[in-house]
Design an enzyme around this catalytic site. Structure first.
Site, PDB file in Angstrom:
ATOM      1  N   GLY A   1       0.724  -1.732   0.156  1.00  0.00           N
ATOM      2  CA  GLY A   1      -0.360  -0.171   0.247  1.00  0.00           C
ATOM      3  C   GLY A   1       0.781   1.382  -0.042  1.00  0.00           C
ATOM      4  O   GLY A   1       1.833   1.369   0.627  1.00  0.00           O
ATOM      5  N   ALA A   2       0.542   2.184  -1.352  1.00  0.00           N
ATOM      6  CA  ALA A   2       1.166   3.264  -1.222  1.00  0.00           C
ATOM      7  C   ALA A   2       0.569   4.193  -0.549  1.00  0.00           C
ATOM      8  O   ALA A   2       0.666   5.133  -1.689  1.00  0.00           O
ATOM      9  CB  ALA A   2       2.566   3.593  -2.948  1.00  0.00           C
TER      10      ALA A   2
ATOM     11  N   LYS B   1      -8.434   2.353  21.531  1.00  0.00           N
ATOM     12  CA  LYS B   1      -8.419   3.792  20.287  1.00  0.00           C
ATOM     13  C   LYS B   1     -10.166   3.413  19.675  1.00  0.00           C
ATOM     14  O   LYS B   1     -10.692   4.538  19.477  1.00  0.00           O
ATOM     15  CB  LYS B   1      -7.696   3.561  19.683  1.00  0.00           C
TER      16      LYS B   1
ATOM     17  N   GLU C   1     -14.492   2.522   8.160  1.00  0.00           N
ATOM     18  CA  GLU C   1     -14.095   1.812   8.408  1.00  0.00           C
ATOM     19  C   GLU C   1     -14.994   1.258   9.156  1.00  0.00           C
ATOM     20  O   GLU C   1     -14.935   0.844  10.519  1.00  0.00           O
ATOM     21  CB  GLU C   1     -12.711   1.996   8.656  1.00  0.00           C
TER      22      GLU C   1
HETATM   23  P1  NAD Z   1      -4.468   4.550   2.364  1.00  0.00           P
HETATM   24  O1  NAD Z   1      -5.792   4.489   2.816  1.00  0.00           O
HETATM   25  O2  NAD Z   1      -3.756   6.105   2.112  1.00  0.00           O
HETATM   26  O3  NAD Z   1      -3.772   3.777   1.494  1.00  0.00           O
HETATM   27  C1  NAD Z   1      -3.687   2.746   1.627  1.00  0.00           C
HETATM   28  C2  NAD Z   1      -3.805   2.082   0.231  1.00  0.00           C
HETATM   29  O4  NAD Z   1      -3.104   0.361   0.303  1.00  0.00           O
HETATM   30  C3  NAD Z   1      -3.817   2.277  -1.041  1.00  0.00           C
HETATM   31  O5  NAD Z   1      -3.098   3.352  -1.794  1.00  0.00           O
HETATM   32  C4  NAD Z   1      -4.280   1.110  -1.663  1.00  0.00           C
HETATM   33  O6  NAD Z   1      -4.616   1.478  -2.746  1.00  0.00           O
HETATM   34  C5  NAD Z   1      -3.717   0.695  -0.946  1.00  0.00           C
HETATM   35  N1  NAD Z   1      -4.324  -1.478  -1.405  1.00  0.00           N
HETATM   36  C6  NAD Z   1      -5.454  -1.930  -0.712  1.00  0.00           C
HETATM   37  N2  NAD Z   1      -5.377  -2.777  -1.252  1.00  0.00           N
HETATM   38  C7  NAD Z   1      -3.984  -2.968  -1.539  1.00  0.00           C
HETATM   39  C8  NAD Z   1      -3.552  -4.206  -2.268  1.00  0.00           C
HETATM   40  N3  NAD Z   1      -4.640  -5.287  -2.240  1.00  0.00           N
HETATM   41  N4  NAD Z   1      -2.519  -4.514  -2.574  1.00  0.00           N
HETATM   42  C9  NAD Z   1      -1.825  -3.256  -3.141  1.00  0.00           C
HETATM   43  N5  NAD Z   1      -2.105  -2.160  -2.383  1.00  0.00           N
HETATM   44  C10 NAD Z   1      -3.575  -2.110  -2.038  1.00  0.00           C
HETATM   45  O7  NAD Z   1      -5.038   4.334   3.589  1.00  0.00           O
HETATM   46  P2  NAD Z   1      -4.048   5.386   4.834  1.00  0.00           P
HETATM   47  O8  NAD Z   1      -4.131   6.751   5.666  1.00  0.00           O
HETATM   48  O9  NAD Z   1      -2.085   4.986   5.327  1.00  0.00           O
HETATM   49  O10 NAD Z   1      -4.461   4.072   6.570  1.00  0.00           O
HETATM   50  C11 NAD Z   1      -4.264   2.821   6.842  1.00  0.00           C
HETATM   51  C12 NAD Z   1      -4.739   2.253   8.070  1.00  0.00           C
HETATM   52  O11 NAD Z   1      -3.974   3.017   8.606  1.00  0.00           O
HETATM   53  C13 NAD Z   1      -5.955   2.459   8.308  1.00  0.00           C
HETATM   54  O12 NAD Z   1      -6.702   1.174   9.211  1.00  0.00           O
HETATM   55  C14 NAD Z   1      -6.827   3.988   8.829  1.00  0.00           C
HETATM   56  O13 NAD Z   1      -7.257   3.877   9.297  1.00  0.00           O
HETATM   57  C15 NAD Z   1      -4.496   4.064   9.851  1.00  0.00           C
HETATM   58  N6  NAD Z   1      -5.054   4.665  10.184  1.00  0.00           N
HETATM   59  C16 NAD Z   1      -3.922   6.307   8.866  1.00  0.00           C
HETATM   60  C17 NAD Z   1      -3.666   6.917   9.403  1.00  0.00           C
HETATM   61  C18 NAD Z   1      -3.806   8.547   8.783  1.00  0.00           C
HETATM   62  O14 NAD Z   1      -2.864   9.858   9.086  1.00  0.00           O
HETATM   63  N7  NAD Z   1      -3.495   8.702   7.515  1.00  0.00           N
HETATM   64  C19 NAD Z   1      -3.484   7.285  11.497  1.00  0.00           C
HETATM   65  C20 NAD Z   1      -3.600   6.692  12.043  1.00  0.00           C
HETATM   66  C21 NAD Z   1      -4.401   5.230  11.703  1.00  0.00           C
HETATM   67  O1  KPL Z   2      -8.455   9.193  16.093  1.00  0.00           O
HETATM   68  C1  KPL Z   2      -9.591   9.549  15.853  1.00  0.00           C
HETATM   69  C2  KPL Z   2      -9.601   9.790  14.611  1.00  0.00           C
HETATM   70  O2  KPL Z   2     -10.559  10.993  13.865  1.00  0.00           O
HETATM   71  O3  KPL Z   2     -10.211   8.584  13.807  1.00  0.00           O
HETATM   72  C3  KPL Z   2      -9.664  11.055  16.719  1.00  0.00           C
HETATM   73  C4  KPL Z   2      -9.483  12.607  16.192  1.00  0.00           C
HETATM   74  C5  KPL Z   2      -9.050  10.595  18.110  1.00  0.00           C
HETATM   75  C6  KPL Z   2     -11.356  10.835  16.810  1.00  0.00           C
HETATM   76  O4  KPL Z   2     -11.683  10.120  17.112  1.00  0.00           O
END
Ligand code: NAD
Ligand code: KPL
Length: 305
Positions: free
Chosen positions: A9-10, A184, A264
Site C-alpha cells: 500500500g503506497a 482507540k 471503516e
Molecule cells: P490509504 O487509503 O491512504 O492507503 C491505503 C493504500 O493501500 C491505498 O493506496 C490502496 O490503494 C492500497 N491498497 C489496498 N489494497 C491493496 C492491495 N491489495 N495491494 C496493494 N495496495 C493496496 O490509508 P491510510 O490512511 O494509510 O490508512 C491505513 C490504515 O491506517 C487505516 O486503517 C487507517 O485507519 C489507519 N491510520 C491512518 C492514519 C493516517 O493519518 N492516514 C493514522 C492512523 C491510523
Molecule cells: O482518531 C481519531 C479519528 O479521527 O479517527 C480521533 C481524532 C481520536 C477522533 O476519534
C-alpha cells in the site's frame, strides 16, 4: 535485521513508513495494487515526503503481488476492509514464520488476516501518526504521533524494532496491544460517527455532550464485558479531553465521508456492536447510532459496511 521491509500500500501511512525506512538505509520494497499502479509509480520515479517545509524524494523499489520473491516481513498498510483480500493475494509468497505488521485502525481485520496466515506471526499496531496523500505517491506528514506494536500471542519483541528507532519512527513494543486497540476503538466510536451525523468538527460535539456521555457509558460496560477493564478506565474523561484537544479537526470518518470514500465503520462501531451481541450485552445507544450512521452513509451512496 537483514531481510527487506515489504510494504503493501503506497497510501498515506505506507508511504510515510517507506520514506523514513528508506532514508535510514533500510531495504524497502513497495507492493502496489496492479501493473497500472506500478506503471504510474515508475513514471513518478518514487515517493515524495513532505514534512514541515521540506520535500524529499525516495526512489523506493516497487513491485506487484505477482513478483516471485519470498516475503519475510510485511507492513500491511491498507484500510481495514482491504486487509484480508490483500493478504490473500500474497499467501504464496509468505515465507514460513513471516512477520506481518498490521497497521489497521479498529478491530476485526487483524483476526481476518491471522485466520488466513497460521504460519505467520501477526503483530498488531495502533498509530496516532497523521498523514495524507497530497497527490499520488506524494505524502504529507501532517501530525506527529506514536505507534504501539504488540503480539497478543507472544510477548517477545521482534529484533527489527531497532530499524524503527534508526528510521526515527516513534514506536514502542507493548504487551497490552489489545487494550490500546480497544481504547482507540472506543474513542473512535464515541466521536467519529457523531461528527458524521452532526456534520461537524470534533469540537462541535461539545454541543452534544449528553449524547457522547451516554455512548461512553455503554462503551465502558462493553469493554469490561470483553475483558478489557483497563481500556474502560476514565473513558468519558479521555473522550472529552480528545474532543477539546482536536476541536478544530474533522474526524477521519468525517473526512472519508466528505471525500466520498468508504469508511471503516465495520471495524469500529460495527465491531463494537457485534461484540456486544456476542456477549448478549444490550447497547441500545450504540445500536441506534450504528443504524443512523448506516442510513446516513447509504443516503450519500457510500458503502455502509
Ligand atoms: P490509504 O487509503 O491512504 O492507503 C491505503 C493504500 O493501500 C491505498 O493506496 C490502496 O490503494 C492500497 N491498497 C489496498 N489494497 C491493496 C492491495 N491489495 N495491494 C496493494 N495496495 C493496496 O490509508 P491510510 O490512511 O494509510 O490508512 C491505513 C490504515 O491506517 C487505516 O486503517 C487507517 O485507519 C489507519 N491510520 C491512518 C492514519 C493516517 O493519518 N492516514 C493514522 C492512523 C491510523
Ligand atoms: O482518531 C481519531 C479519528 O479521527 O479517527 C480521533 C481524532 C481520536 C477522533 O476519534
Amino acid at each position: 535485521m537483514s531481510s527487506s521491509w515489504h510494504i503493501l500500500g503506497a497510501g498515506s501511512l505506507g508511504s510515510l513508513w517507506a520514506c523514513r525506512l528508506a532514508r535510514a538505509g533500510k531495504a524497502v520494497q513497495l507492493i502496489l495494487r496492479d501493473q497500472r499502479a506500478l506503471d504510474a509509480y515508475q513514471i513518478a520515479g518514487g515517493l515524495t515526503l513532505h514534512e514541515q517545509e521540506r520535500r524529499s524524494h525516495y526512489a523506493v523499489p516497487a513491485q506487484t503481488a505477482s513478483a516471485g520473491t519470498p516475503i519475510h516481513r510485511l507492513l500491511l498498510a491498507c484500510k481495514a476492509y482491504d486487509a484480508a483480500p490483500a493478504i490473500a493475494g500474497l499467501l504464496p509468497r509468505l515465507a514460513p514464520g513471516a512477520e506481518l505488521i498490521l497497521l489497521q485502525n479498529g478491530l476485526g481485520s487483524q483476526d481476518e488476516v491471522a485466520e488466513q496466515t497460521p504460519h505467520a506471526r501477526c503483530i498488531f499496531a495502533s498509530s496516532t501518526e497523521g498523514a495524507f496523500l497530497e497527490a499520488p505517491f506524494a505524502v504529507r506528514f501532517a501530525g506527529q504521533g506514536f505507534t504501539w506494536l504488540g503480539d497478543p500471542l507472544q510477548a517477545t519483541p521482534p529484533a527489527w524494532l531497532d530499524d524503527l528507532h534508526d528510521a526515527g519512527i516513534p514506536a514502542q513494543w507493548t504487551v497490552d496491544i489489545l487494550t490500546r486497540l480497544w481504547r482507540k476503538l472506543a474513542l473512535n466510536c464515541a466521536i467519529n460517527p457523531l461528527t458524521v451525523l452532526h456534520d461537524c468538527r470534533n469540537g462541535g460535539l461539545l454541543g452534544h455532550l449528553d449524547e457522547v456521555e451516554g455512548l461512553c457509558a455503554e462503551l465502558s460496560l462493553l469493554l469490561q464485558r470483553c475483558g478489557q477493564p483497563d481500556a474502560a478506565q476514565d473513558l468519558a474523561e479521555d473522550v472529552q479531553r480528545v474532543i477539546l484537544a482536536t476541536a478544530a479537526n474533522y474526524s477521519s470518518m468525517h473526512q472519508d465521508m466528505r471525500a466520498g470514500r468508504r469508511t471503516e465503520i465495520h471495524y469500529l462501531l460495527g465491531h463494537a456492536c457485534r461484540c456486544a451481541a456476542r456477549h448478549q450485552l444490550p447497547v441500545p445507544r450504540l445500536e441506534h447510532l450504528r443504524q443512523r450512521l448506516v442510513d446516513s452513509l447509504q443516503a450519500r451512496g457510500l458503502p455502509s459496511v
